[in-house]
Enzyme design. Structure first.
Site, PDB file in Angstrom:
ATOM      1  N   ASN A 115       0.973  -1.169   0.078  1.00  0.00           N
ATOM      2  CA  ASN A 115       0.033   0.089   0.031  1.00  0.00           C
ATOM      3  C   ASN A 115       0.965   1.244   0.015  1.00  0.00           C
ATOM      4  OD1 ASN A 115      -0.331   1.945   2.413  1.00  0.00           O
ATOM      5  ND2 ASN A 115       0.459  -0.129   3.248  1.00  0.00           N
ATOM      6  N   PHE A 119      -1.760   8.321   4.357  1.00  0.00           N
ATOM      7  CA  PHE A 119      -2.560   8.906   5.199  1.00  0.00           C
ATOM      8  C   PHE A 119      -3.763   9.722   4.845  1.00  0.00           C
ATOM      9  CE2 PHE A 119       1.620   9.772   8.037  1.00  0.00           C
ATOM     10  CZ  PHE A 119       1.723   8.466   8.326  1.00  0.00           C
ATOM     11  N   SER A 180       5.767   5.463   8.406  1.00  0.00           N
ATOM     12  CA  SER A 180       5.111   4.853   7.136  1.00  0.00           C
ATOM     13  C   SER A 180       5.922   5.293   6.111  1.00  0.00           C
ATOM     14  CB  SER A 180       3.778   5.835   6.924  1.00  0.00           C
ATOM     15  OG  SER A 180       3.302   5.774   5.777  1.00  0.00           O
ATOM     16  N   ASN A 182       4.991   6.150   3.169  1.00  0.00           N
ATOM     17  CA  ASN A 182       4.324   6.906   2.187  1.00  0.00           C
ATOM     18  C   ASN A 182       4.011   8.122   2.478  1.00  0.00           C
ATOM     19  OD1 ASN A 182       3.817   4.126   0.720  1.00  0.00           O
ATOM     20  ND2 ASN A 182       2.415   3.637   2.534  1.00  0.00           N
ATOM     21  N   THR A 183       4.768   8.630   3.574  1.00  0.00           N
ATOM     22  CA  THR A 183       4.661  10.233   3.397  1.00  0.00           C
ATOM     23  C   THR A 183       6.274  10.685   3.339  1.00  0.00           C
ATOM     24  OG1 THR A 183       2.797  10.291   4.970  1.00  0.00           O
ATOM     25  CG2 THR A 183       4.260  12.127   5.244  1.00  0.00           C
ATOM     26  N   LYS A 222       5.737   4.036  16.833  1.00  0.00           N
ATOM     27  CA  LYS A 222       5.629   2.825  15.813  1.00  0.00           C
ATOM     28  C   LYS A 222       6.622   3.043  14.950  1.00  0.00           C
ATOM     29  CE  LYS A 222       2.457   0.298  12.787  1.00  0.00           C
ATOM     30  NZ  LYS A 222       1.185   0.221  12.185  1.00  0.00           N
ATOM     31  N   ASN A 251       5.919  -1.417  11.352  1.00  0.00           N
ATOM     32  CA  ASN A 251       5.138  -1.018  10.204  1.00  0.00           C
ATOM     33  C   ASN A 251       5.426  -1.795   9.184  1.00  0.00           C
ATOM     34  OD1 ASN A 251       3.636   0.988   8.586  1.00  0.00           O
ATOM     35  ND2 ASN A 251       3.939   2.456   9.976  1.00  0.00           N
TER      36      ASN A 251
HETATM   37  C1  LIG Z   1      -3.569  -0.612   3.457  1.00  0.00           C
HETATM   38  C2  LIG Z   1      -2.698  -0.333   4.695  1.00  0.00           C
HETATM   39  C3  LIG Z   1      -2.908   0.474   5.327  1.00  0.00           C
HETATM   40  C4  LIG Z   1      -2.163   1.030   6.464  1.00  0.00           C
HETATM   41  N1  LIG Z   1      -1.930   2.357   7.012  1.00  0.00           N
HETATM   42  C5  LIG Z   1      -1.419   2.445   8.115  1.00  0.00           C
HETATM   43  C6  LIG Z   1      -1.673   3.609   8.847  1.00  0.00           C
HETATM   44  O1  LIG Z   1      -2.198   4.529   8.256  1.00  0.00           O
HETATM   45  N2  LIG Z   1      -0.694   3.937   9.910  1.00  0.00           N
HETATM   46  C7  LIG Z   1       0.144   2.920  10.389  1.00  0.00           C
HETATM   47  O2  LIG Z   1       1.018   3.177  11.404  1.00  0.00           O
HETATM   48  N3  LIG Z   1       0.190   1.831   9.961  1.00  0.00           N
HETATM   49  C8  LIG Z   1      -0.660   1.556   8.705  1.00  0.00           C
HETATM   50  N4  LIG Z   1      -0.399   0.222   8.135  1.00  0.00           N
HETATM   51  C9  LIG Z   1       0.497  -0.590   8.828  1.00  0.00           C
HETATM   52  C10 LIG Z   1      -0.338  -1.619   9.750  1.00  0.00           C
HETATM   53  O3  LIG Z   1      -0.609  -1.166  10.859  1.00  0.00           O
HETATM   54  C11 LIG Z   1       0.889  -2.741  10.078  1.00  0.00           C
HETATM   55  O4  LIG Z   1       1.772  -2.395  10.736  1.00  0.00           O
HETATM   56  C12 LIG Z   1       1.511  -3.523   8.681  1.00  0.00           C
HETATM   57  O5  LIG Z   1       0.425  -3.817   7.810  1.00  0.00           O
HETATM   58  C13 LIG Z   1       2.061  -4.960   9.358  1.00  0.00           C
HETATM   59  O6  LIG Z   1       0.983  -5.809   9.840  1.00  0.00           O
HETATM   60  P1  LIG Z   1       0.324  -6.869   9.063  1.00  0.00           P
HETATM   61  O7  LIG Z   1       1.478  -7.863   8.363  1.00  0.00           O
HETATM   62  O8  LIG Z   1      -0.299  -7.627   9.976  1.00  0.00           O
HETATM   63  O9  LIG Z   1      -0.346  -6.245   8.014  1.00  0.00           O
HETATM   64  C14 LIG Z   1      -1.158  -0.096   7.217  1.00  0.00           C
HETATM   65  C15 LIG Z   1      -1.046  -1.281   6.435  1.00  0.00           C
HETATM   66  C16 LIG Z   1      -1.860  -1.646   5.235  1.00  0.00           C
HETATM   67  C17 LIG Z   1      -1.904  -2.888   4.717  1.00  0.00           C
END
Ligand SMILES: Cc1cc2nc3c(=O)[nH]c(=O)nc-3n(C[C@H](O)[C@H](O)[C@H](O)COP(=O)(O)O)c2cc1C
Length: 345
Positions: A115, A119, A180, A182-183, A222, A251
């Site tokens: 992704n 934000f 993140s 992505n920022t 985080k 993350n």
């Molecule tokens: C579509 C998507 C959007 C996410 N948006 C955020 C976010 O806004 N803020 C954040 O701290 N982590 C975000 N994450 C990261 C997740 O909170 C998590 O840390 C990461 O996906 C690893 O966990 P997982 O393997 O169980 O997905 C996002 C993950 C995905 C897949």
């Protein structure tokens, strides 16, 4: 019941474009919760032991990771599924639309997601209102906060302070997102000097807010899974020096080593799900050592089964979070992890 229907629902959802499926699912979950169907389908969550972390009591150790309920308007619905805590956000001071679409990609062969949402969120004021209007959830709600894209890094601290102040009356904990991918420039705030400066300001503000309101709200940070051992050691020391309440590890990763042959690997953004699991567990272990077990860790990244959850606990995590595992395995995974318990995966 819900657990048995998820494989079918997933088949249908995976035929839709990923972000459309996400938005549609959240709307459906909320509607099902409002009319009582979700409660009937989900049944009672498995009995699990309460757990203490960051000075708070959590009904169980499994939470929803940030990014799934970015707006905080689906807390009651996710609560019905058995999560003990829900981290909403990332939320920034002002609303923002995020990156251009498409920005969300499923990689089913790898049980992974890429992704670059950037934000997209309704801004802190609406986030607070949404949390205030949640009525049935009995667990804990964390606010994951970030900076707006157009805020330069030298003013990032002002964005975090504003979000901290706004969320203070309703948050059970605050998670500062420095990781993140992505920022643009956000991860630079994980640099030791920048992190120390940020934490100093945030802790001073927390002390003032505690004095004014008589309540205290724990602070977590985080972190990225792409930090090396030296960076982890330096950050660990700063977290100890500034009495951080928890570390959320991790993350998504920018590394593609484990999905090289995958055509979507070239898409920019953060990779989550199964290919992230081992890397994130290593980072949990490294932080656990760096802080000598003195700061609790919320383990997240590639938990796709109870044994993945157990590996995170063995690496030093106290609480756990899911995102991608929930997308691929549905509510059944919550139950499987909760009924396995920490010693019996
Ligand atoms: C579509 C998507 C959007 C996410 N948006 C955020 C976010 O806004 N803020 C954040 O701290 N982590 C975000 N994450 C990261 C997740 O909170 C998590 O840390 C990461 O996906 C690893 O966990 P997982 O393997 O169980 O997905 C996002 C993950 C995905 C897949």
């Amino acid at each position: 019941m819900l657990e048995r229907t998820y494989p079918l629902a997933r088949k249908a959802l995976f035929r839709l474009e990923a972000e459309r499926a996400h938005n549609w699912s959240l709307r459906a979950l909320r509607a099902a919760d409002r009319c009582g169907i979700l409660q009937a389908l989900a049944g009672e969550p498995p009995q699990s032991e309460e757990i203490r972390c960051m000075g708070l009591t959590f009904p169980n150790r499994l939470g929803l990771a940030a990014g799934l309920d970015k707006e905080g308007n689906s807390i009651d619905a996710f609560g019905r599924l058995g999560f003990g805590f829900i981290e909403i956000g990332t939320i920034t001071p002002k609303p923002q639309g995020g990156n251009p679409t498409p920005r969300l990609f499923r990689l089913p062969e790898h049980e992974a997601i890429i992704n670059r949402m950037g934000f997209n969120n309704p801004g802190i004021e609406e986030g607070v209102r949404n949390v205030e209007s949640s009525t049935t959830f009995k667990g804990r709600v964390g606010f994951n906060i970030g900076k707006n894209k157009d805020t330069p890094n030298e003013h990032a601290v002002d964005d975090y302070l504003l979000c901290l102040k706004s969320a203070w009356p309703v948050a059970d904990y605050i998670a500062v997102n420095l990781s993140s991918p992505n920022t643009p420039g956000l991860r630079a705030l994980q640099d030791a000097t920048a992190a120390a400066h940020l934490l100093e300001r945030l802790q001073a503000e927390r002390a003032d807010l505690s004095d004014q309101t008589g309540r205290t709200v724990p602070l977590a940070i985080k972190v990225a899974p792409d930090l090396d051992d030296e960076e982890i050691c330096a950050l660990g020391q700063i977290f100890l020096d500034h009495s951080l309440d928890a570390i959320i590890a991790t993350n998504t990763t920018i590394d593609r080593a484990d999905i090289k042959a995958e055509p979507l690997a070239k898409e920019a953004g953060g990779l989550s799900g199964a290919p992230l699991g081992k890397r994130s567990t290593k980072v949990i272990e490294a932080f656990h050592q760096a802080v000598g077990g003195k700061i609790p860790i919320i383990g997240v990244g590639g938990i796709m089964s109870p044994s993945d959850a157990q590996a995170k606990i063995e690496a030093g995590a106290t609480l756990l979070q899911l995102y991608s595992g929930f997308i691929y395995h549905g509510p059944r995974l919550i139950r499987k992890i909760l009924s396995a318990g920490p010693e019996n995966p």
